[in-house]
Design a protein around this motif. Sequence first.
Motif, mmCIF file in Angstrom:
data_model
loop_
_atom_site.group_PDB
_atom_site.id
_atom_site.type_symbol
_atom_site.label_atom_id
_atom_site.label_comp_id
_atom_site.label_asym_id
_atom_site.label_seq_id
_atom_site.Cartn_x
_atom_site.Cartn_y
_atom_site.Cartn_z
ATOM 1 N N ARG A 41 0.841 -1.198 0.000
ATOM 2 C CA ARG A 41 0.000 0.000 0.000
ATOM 3 C C ARG A 41 0.877 1.249 0.000
ATOM 4 N NH1 ARG A 41 -5.349 -0.311 1.614
ATOM 5 N NH2 ARG A 41 -5.374 1.941 1.407
ATOM 6 N N MET A 45 0.879 4.558 -2.634
ATOM 7 C CA MET A 45 0.831 5.969 -2.216
ATOM 8 C C MET A 45 1.979 6.749 -2.830
ATOM 9 S SD MET A 45 -0.064 5.546 1.747
ATOM 10 C CE MET A 45 -1.264 4.364 2.261
ATOM 11 N N LEU A 134 5.740 -3.389 10.470
ATOM 12 C CA LEU A 134 4.788 -2.315 10.783
ATOM 13 C C LEU A 134 3.865 -2.744 11.927
ATOM 14 C CD1 LEU A 134 3.832 -0.993 7.223
ATOM 15 C CD2 LEU A 134 5.332 0.074 8.897
ATOM 16 N N GLY A 154 -9.660 -5.102 10.215
ATOM 17 C CA GLY A 154 -8.897 -5.174 8.961
ATOM 18 C C GLY A 154 -7.855 -6.279 9.066
ATOM 19 N N ALA A 156 -7.343 -9.020 7.608
ATOM 20 C CA ALA A 156 -6.865 -9.803 6.459
ATOM 21 C C ALA A 156 -5.877 -9.043 5.591
ATOM 22 C CB ALA A 156 -8.054 -10.253 5.614
ATOM 23 N N GLY A 157 -5.564 -7.815 5.946
ATOM 24 C CA GLY A 157 -4.596 -7.046 5.154
ATOM 25 C C GLY A 157 -3.178 -7.456 5.491
ATOM 26 N N SER A 158 -2.235 -6.747 4.908
ATOM 27 C CA SER A 158 -0.827 -7.061 5.153
ATOM 28 C C SER A 158 -0.470 -6.835 6.624
ATOM 29 C CB SER A 158 0.021 -6.167 4.239
ATOM 30 O OG SER A 158 1.358 -6.262 4.579
ATOM 31 N N GLY A 160 -2.712 -6.417 9.027
ATOM 32 C CA GLY A 160 -3.674 -7.177 9.833
ATOM 33 C C GLY A 160 -3.277 -8.632 10.019
ATOM 34 N N LYS A 182 -14.821 -13.804 3.110
ATOM 35 C CA LYS A 182 -13.941 -14.736 2.398
ATOM 36 C C LYS A 182 -12.661 -15.058 3.170
ATOM 37 C CE LYS A 182 -11.346 -11.391 -0.502
ATOM 38 N NZ LYS A 182 -11.244 -10.367 0.521
ATOM 39 N N ASP A 183 -12.310 -14.225 4.136
ATOM 40 C CA ASP A 183 -11.031 -14.409 4.833
ATOM 41 C C ASP A 183 -11.161 -14.990 6.247
ATOM 42 O OD1 ASP A 183 -9.411 -13.360 2.722
ATOM 43 O OD2 ASP A 183 -10.120 -11.357 3.257
ATOM 44 N N ARG A 198 -17.140 -8.941 9.165
ATOM 45 C CA ARG A 198 -17.565 -7.539 9.299
ATOM 46 C C ARG A 198 -18.864 -7.231 8.568
ATOM 47 N NH1 ARG A 198 -15.766 -3.547 5.232
ATOM 48 N NH2 ARG A 198 -14.461 -4.571 3.671
ATOM 49 N N ALA A 216 -6.092 -1.918 11.859
ATOM 50 C CA ALA A 216 -4.930 -2.175 10.994
ATOM 51 C C ALA A 216 -5.111 -1.664 9.574
ATOM 52 C CB ALA A 216 -4.632 -3.673 10.978
ATOM 53 N N VAL A 217 -6.296 -1.119 9.260
ATOM 54 C CA VAL A 217 -6.480 -0.507 7.940
ATOM 55 C C VAL A 217 -6.885 0.969 8.040
ATOM 56 C CG1 VAL A 217 -6.912 -2.499 6.450
ATOM 57 C CG2 VAL A 217 -8.772 -1.599 7.845
ATOM 58 N N LYS A 219 -9.672 2.397 9.012
ATOM 59 C CA LYS A 219 -10.996 2.695 8.447
ATOM 60 C C LYS A 219 -12.024 3.094 9.507
ATOM 61 C CE LYS A 219 -10.017 1.543 4.175
ATOM 62 N NZ LYS A 219 -9.912 2.558 3.122
ATOM 63 N N GLY A 263 -0.402 4.509 15.437
ATOM 64 C CA GLY A 263 0.670 3.518 15.312
ATOM 65 C C GLY A 263 1.649 3.975 14.253
HETATM 66 N N1 LIG Z 1 1.153 3.986 10.283
HETATM 67 C C1 LIG Z 1 2.091 3.561 9.485
HETATM 68 O O1 LIG Z 1 3.295 3.621 9.799
HETATM 69 C C2 LIG Z 1 1.709 2.972 8.155
HETATM 70 C C3 LIG Z 1 2.687 2.513 7.263
HETATM 71 C C4 LIG Z 1 2.289 1.928 6.064
HETATM 72 C C5 LIG Z 1 0.933 1.829 5.762
HETATM 73 N N2 LIG Z 1 0.021 2.334 6.627
HETATM 74 C C6 LIG Z 1 -1.423 2.252 6.354
HETATM 75 O O2 LIG Z 1 -1.856 0.991 6.803
HETATM 76 C C7 LIG Z 1 -3.056 0.657 6.132
HETATM 77 C C8 LIG Z 1 -3.095 -0.825 5.917
HETATM 78 O O3 LIG Z 1 -2.048 -1.233 5.061
HETATM 79 P P1 LIG Z 1 -2.059 -2.731 4.524
HETATM 80 O O4 LIG Z 1 -0.912 -2.863 3.605
HETATM 81 O O5 LIG Z 1 -2.191 -3.701 5.638
HETATM 82 O O6 LIG Z 1 -3.430 -2.695 3.706
HETATM 83 P P2 LIG Z 1 -4.022 -3.787 2.769
HETATM 84 O O7 LIG Z 1 -3.247 -5.054 2.868
HETATM 85 O O8 LIG Z 1 -4.229 -3.207 1.419
HETATM 86 O O9 LIG Z 1 -5.463 -4.011 3.437
HETATM 87 C C9 LIG Z 1 -6.368 -4.760 2.719
HETATM 88 C C10 LIG Z 1 -7.399 -5.302 3.664
HETATM 89 O O10 LIG Z 1 -8.145 -4.215 4.217
HETATM 90 C C11 LIG Z 1 -9.507 -4.601 4.255
HETATM 91 N N3 LIG Z 1 -10.382 -3.451 4.152
HETATM 92 C C12 LIG Z 1 -10.489 -2.588 3.137
HETATM 93 N N4 LIG Z 1 -11.430 -1.663 3.401
HETATM 94 C C13 LIG Z 1 -11.937 -1.976 4.620
HETATM 95 C C14 LIG Z 1 -12.934 -1.406 5.448
HETATM 96 N N5 LIG Z 1 -13.597 -0.312 5.108
HETATM 97 N N6 LIG Z 1 -13.165 -1.997 6.621
HETATM 98 C C15 LIG Z 1 -12.490 -3.096 7.005
HETATM 99 N N7 LIG Z 1 -11.528 -3.673 6.285
HETATM 100 C C16 LIG Z 1 -11.266 -3.124 5.093
HETATM 101 C C17 LIG Z 1 -9.677 -5.475 3.070
HETATM 102 O O11 LIG Z 1 -10.740 -6.332 3.354
HETATM 103 P P3 LIG Z 1 -11.931 -6.540 2.284
HETATM 104 O O12 LIG Z 1 -11.432 -7.586 1.354
HETATM 105 O O13 LIG Z 1 -13.030 -6.960 3.168
HETATM 106 O O14 LIG Z 1 -12.199 -5.224 1.621
HETATM 107 C C18 LIG Z 1 -8.356 -6.211 2.954
HETATM 108 O O15 LIG Z 1 -8.378 -7.425 3.661
HETATM 109 C C19 LIG Z 1 -3.083 1.492 4.868
HETATM 110 O O16 LIG Z 1 -4.176 2.373 4.955
HETATM 111 C C20 LIG Z 1 -1.803 2.271 4.900
HETATM 112 O O17 LIG Z 1 -2.022 3.601 4.537
HETATM 113 C C21 LIG Z 1 0.382 2.866 7.813
#
Ligand SMILES: NC(=O)c1ccc[n+]([C@@H]2O[C@H](COP(=O)([O-])OP(=O)(O)OC[C@H]3O[C@@H](n4cnc5c(N)ncnc54)[C@H](OP(=O)(O)O)[C@@H]3O)[C@@H](O)[C@H]2O)c1
Length: 338
Positions: A41, A45, A134, A154, A156-158, A160, A182-183, A198, A216-217, A219, A263
Amino acid sequence: MRAVVHDRYGPPEVLRVAEVERPAPKEDEVLVRVHASTVTRGDTMLVRGVEYRFTRLFTGIRRPRQTILGSDFAGRVEDVGAAVTEFRIGDEAFGIEGGANAEYVTARESGVIAQKPTGLTYEEAAAIPDGSLLALTCLRPVYPLRGKSVLVYGAAGSIGTAAVQLLAHHFEAEVTAVCDTKDVELVRSLGARNVLDRFREDFTKNGKTYDVIFDAVGKHSFRHCRRSLKPRGIYITVDLGFMYHVPLVALITRFGSRRAKLGIGRYRRKDLLLIKELVDTGKYRPVIDRRYALDEVVEATRYVGTGQKTGNVVLRVSEAAPGERPEPAAKHEEQVPT
Ligand SMILES: NC(=O)c1ccc[n+]([C@@H]2O[C@H](COP(=O)([O-])OP(=O)(O)OC[C@H]3O[C@@H](n4cnc5c(N)ncnc54)[C@H](OP(=O)(O)O)[C@@H]3O)[C@@H](O)[C@H]2O)c1
C-alpha cells in the motif's frame, strides 16, 4: 539491470520497467540479486504522491526523488563490500530497502537485512518484512499484551494478518479479528480466537469490550470504537489521516480513561531478526494473495490500490539460477489448513 521506474506521480500506468544502472556495493554494503519483491500500500501511495499533502516534502515536491519503487526483497547475495562480515556471496537474504523492485539492490549490512529463513521460498520471504515490522512496531508501545483482549480490525490485510499472528503467538494476547467473509478461515488459522465477519456483525454494537482495538487498515475512528474499549483501553490506528485530515481529533485523544494512539511503523534490523526467529520456530508465516511478474507491475499496483488484497502481493523479479531455484510457489488456498 531491469527495475520498476516512476519519474512522475500519477496512476499505476506511470510505472514502467526500464534498464537502469546496476548499483555497486559500498564498503559496508551487500549487493543482493533480488528474486522476489512486493507491491505494498505504501508503494501505491508513493506512485500517486497525493495521499497527504505533506508527504511530498519527503518524497519529492514535483516528481519522485526515489525513482525505483519497492521495499521488500528476498534474493541471493551477489557481492559484499570489504568491511562486511556477516554476509557472504551466495547467502540467501531478505529485508527492506528502498528500490527493491529491481534485479539488484544494495543494503547496508547494519540495515534491515537478515539471512532468509531456510524453510521459505524467496517469494514467501519477500512477503514478510513490511507488514510484520509495521504491525510489530505499532503494537509494541502498548506492551505487555499477554492475556489482554485485543481486537484487530482489517485483519486480512498485510498489517492485519501480521498483527493477528504476532498478537497470538508472540505477544500472547487473546485475539478477536474482524475481516471480510472470504477471509474468516484464513484469519482463524493465523491464531485468532474469535473471528467476526464484518458484513454480518458490527463489533461496535455487540456489547463486547476489549483492552486494545488495533485498526490495521485505518478505516474506523476512535470516536466510533470507544464504547468497545474497556476502561483504560487503547485504540491504535495505522492511518496517518487520523491526525492529518481532522486536526481536532489529534487533540481529543482521550475519552475518559480511554486513549487513542497513532501507530507509527518502523523498520529495524533487530525486529527483522525477531520475525525471522518467529518464522523459524513456526510462529509466523507469510500470507500471499497474488503473484505477478515484474512486467505486470502496473496490474499488480492497480490490484493493491483497490485496498482489497488479502495479505501481500508478490512481484517475481528475477529467476533463481538452476540449483538455487526455490520450491514451487504455494497457492493462497494452501495456506488455509484443511
Ligand atoms: N502507520 C504507518 O506507519 C503505516 C505505514 C504503512 C501503511 N500504513 C497504512 O496501513 C493501512 C493498511 O495497510 P495494509 O498494507 O495492511 O493494507 P491492505 O493489505 O491493502 O489491506 C487490505 C485489507 O483491508 C480490508 N479493508 C479494506 N477496506 C476496509 C474497510 N472499510 N473496513 C475493514 N476492512 C477493510 C480489506 O478487506 P476486504 O477484502 O473486506 O475489503 C483487505 O483485507 C493502509 O491504509 C496504509 O495507509 C500505515
